[in-house]
Design a protein around this motif. Structure first.
Motif, short mmCIF file in Angstrom:
data_model
loop_
_atom_site.label_atom_id
_atom_site.label_comp_id
_atom_site.label_asym_id
_atom_site.label_seq_id
_atom_site.Cartn_x
_atom_site.Cartn_y
_atom_site.Cartn_z
N THR A 218 0.43 -11.41 -12.50
CA THR A 218 0.30 -10.04 -13.02
C THR A 218 -1.07 -9.48 -12.68
O THR A 218 -1.21 -8.32 -12.29
CB THR A 218 0.52 -10.02 -14.54
OG1 THR A 218 1.74 -10.67 -14.85
CG2 THR A 218 0.56 -8.59 -15.06
N CYS A 219 -2.10 -10.32 -12.83
CA CYS A 219 -3.46 -9.91 -12.48
C CYS A 219 -3.53 -9.48 -11.02
O CYS A 219 -4.09 -8.42 -10.69
CB CYS A 219 -4.42 -11.07 -12.76
SG CYS A 219 -6.15 -10.71 -12.34
N ARG A 220 -2.95 -10.27 -10.14
CA ARG A 220 -2.97 -9.96 -8.72
C ARG A 220 -2.29 -8.62 -8.42
O ARG A 220 -2.79 -7.82 -7.61
CB ARG A 220 -2.28 -11.08 -7.94
CG ARG A 220 -2.34 -10.93 -6.42
CD ARG A 220 -1.41 -11.90 -5.74
NE ARG A 220 -0.04 -11.70 -6.18
CZ ARG A 220 0.78 -12.68 -6.54
NH1 ARG A 220 0.39 -13.93 -6.52
NH2 ARG A 220 2.03 -12.41 -6.92
N GLU A 221 -1.16 -8.36 -9.08
CA GLU A 221 -0.46 -7.11 -8.83
C GLU A 221 -1.24 -5.91 -9.35
O GLU A 221 -1.21 -4.83 -8.76
CB GLU A 221 0.94 -7.16 -9.47
CG GLU A 221 1.88 -8.18 -8.83
CD GLU A 221 1.95 -8.03 -7.33
OE1 GLU A 221 2.20 -6.90 -6.86
OE2 GLU A 221 1.75 -9.04 -6.61
N MET A 222 -1.92 -6.07 -10.47
CA MET A 222 -2.77 -4.99 -10.98
C MET A 222 -3.91 -4.70 -10.01
O MET A 222 -4.27 -3.54 -9.78
CB MET A 222 -3.33 -5.37 -12.35
CG MET A 222 -2.27 -5.45 -13.44
SD MET A 222 -1.47 -3.85 -13.74
CE MET A 222 -0.29 -4.30 -15.02
N ILE A 223 -4.47 -5.75 -9.43
CA ILE A 223 -5.53 -5.57 -8.43
C ILE A 223 -4.98 -4.83 -7.22
O ILE A 223 -5.61 -3.91 -6.69
CB ILE A 223 -6.09 -6.95 -8.01
CG1 ILE A 223 -6.81 -7.61 -9.18
CG2 ILE A 223 -7.03 -6.80 -6.82
CD1 ILE A 223 -7.15 -9.06 -8.94
N ALA A 224 -3.78 -5.22 -6.78
CA ALA A 224 -3.17 -4.58 -5.61
C ALA A 224 -2.93 -3.09 -5.84
O ALA A 224 -2.86 -2.32 -4.88
CB ALA A 224 -1.84 -5.28 -5.27
N ASN A 225 -2.83 -2.70 -7.10
CA ASN A 225 -2.64 -1.28 -7.42
C ASN A 225 -3.94 -0.58 -7.78
O ASN A 225 -3.93 0.50 -8.35
CB ASN A 225 -1.63 -1.15 -8.56
CG ASN A 225 -0.20 -1.31 -8.09
OD1 ASN A 225 0.41 -0.36 -7.62
ND2 ASN A 225 0.32 -2.53 -8.18
N GLY A 226 -5.07 -1.21 -7.47
CA GLY A 226 -6.36 -0.56 -7.61
C GLY A 226 -6.88 -0.45 -9.03
O GLY A 226 -7.71 0.42 -9.31
#
Length: 286
Positions: A218-226
């Motif tokens: 989830t952390c990675r996906e939040m990062i991917a969305n800026g």
């Protein structure tokens, strides 16, 4: 009485609700109720009385339930002693892992081991490293895979040394971090302390708090969305991502910032042949 009967009484002592107790015992509610009645017939007494909240143990039932824990420990000791006499080709390995190790490393490891010892079975428990460590110390697990240099007195093998990365959607430099929200996910207290020490080495202000999520994915996906940056000490979370910027972490003296992964086993469990076989196998294949 059978070991499973004592397990029923022990579970009801800690969970005085037939439905919930049945779930924990992997039984149906009618089956549990029927077996409880049979135990009552065996002792010629009433063990439990239903009430609005579930059940209440009678004095006789409470006495038996307290004894159940003792009886289960004796059964476990007997099982363990017998296991120590065999050749290690059959047994159930109780293994504790962190969520990330259970996802990325353990499946292939067990698959390889199963080809060598097809009669071995596995019980896997996942959680934070501190939880796995505690259960190994309490003999609730034979083997644990933990992240970080926890204090442990027993058999201990280094599995890997994992580098840390600062990850963001766009290229950043280290000095920018205090101004960017940090996205955090659940970490073991020792790892939190390790990251806090690294931060204090490099900055005089606190990190800017961002989102708090429950998992590295989830952390990675939040990062991917800026939404901010994150810190990863498990490279597998980010190794296949080509659209994220990864900044390797270093200590103040310019050494790679890393965290160790360990396999642990208490000294008593190591005497069990099938446990020793597994530890020796992992030690040779890591």
């Amino acid at each position: 009485m059978k070991e499973s009967d004592w397990a029923i009484l022990n579970t009801l002592y800690h969970e005085p609700n037939i439905t919930k107790a049945a779930e924990q015992l992997y039984m149906t509610q009618p089956s549990l109720t029927k077996r409880l009645r049979q135990i009552e017939d065996e002792f010629d007494t009433t063990i439990a009385i239903r009430n609005s909240r579930g059940i209440a143990l009678t004095p006789q039932g409470e006495y038996l339930a307290r004894k159940a824990g003792e009886m289960l420990r004796q059964f476990k000791e007997i099982h363990q002693q017998v296991m120590e006499m065999n050749d290690g080709n059959k047994g159930t390995l109780k293994i504790g892992v962190t969520n990330s190790y259970g996802r990325f490393q353990l499946p292939s490891l067990l698959n390889q081991y199963k080809t060598m010892y097809p009669n071995n079975q596995f019980e896997i428990v996942s959680g934070l490293s501190s939880d796995v460590l505690r259960k190994v110390n309490l003999n609730e697990l034979y083997i644990g895979f933990i992240r970080g240099d926890h204090d442990f007195q027993g058999v201990k093998h280094l599995i890997s040394v994992d580098p840390g990365y600062i990850v963001s959607k766009r290229k950043i430099v280290l000095d920018d971090l205090p101004n960017i929200p940090r996205i955090e996910y659940e970490l073991d207290p020792l790892t939190v302390k390790l990251l806090d020490s690294w931060w204090v080495e490099h900055f005089t202000v606190l990190p800017r708090k961002g989102l708090v999520v429950n998992h590295g994915d989830t952390c990675r996906e939040m990062i991917a969305n800026g939404m901010g940056y994150g810190i990863f000490l498990v490279p597998e979370f980010i190794e296949d991502t080509v659209d994220l910027y990864k900044l390797p972490m270093y200590t103040k003296d310019n050494k790679a910032f890393t965290r160790n992964t360990w396999m642990i086993c208490n000294n008593e469990s190591y005497k069990i042949p099938f446990v020793k076989n597994f530890i020796d196998f992992v030690s040779m294949t890591k």
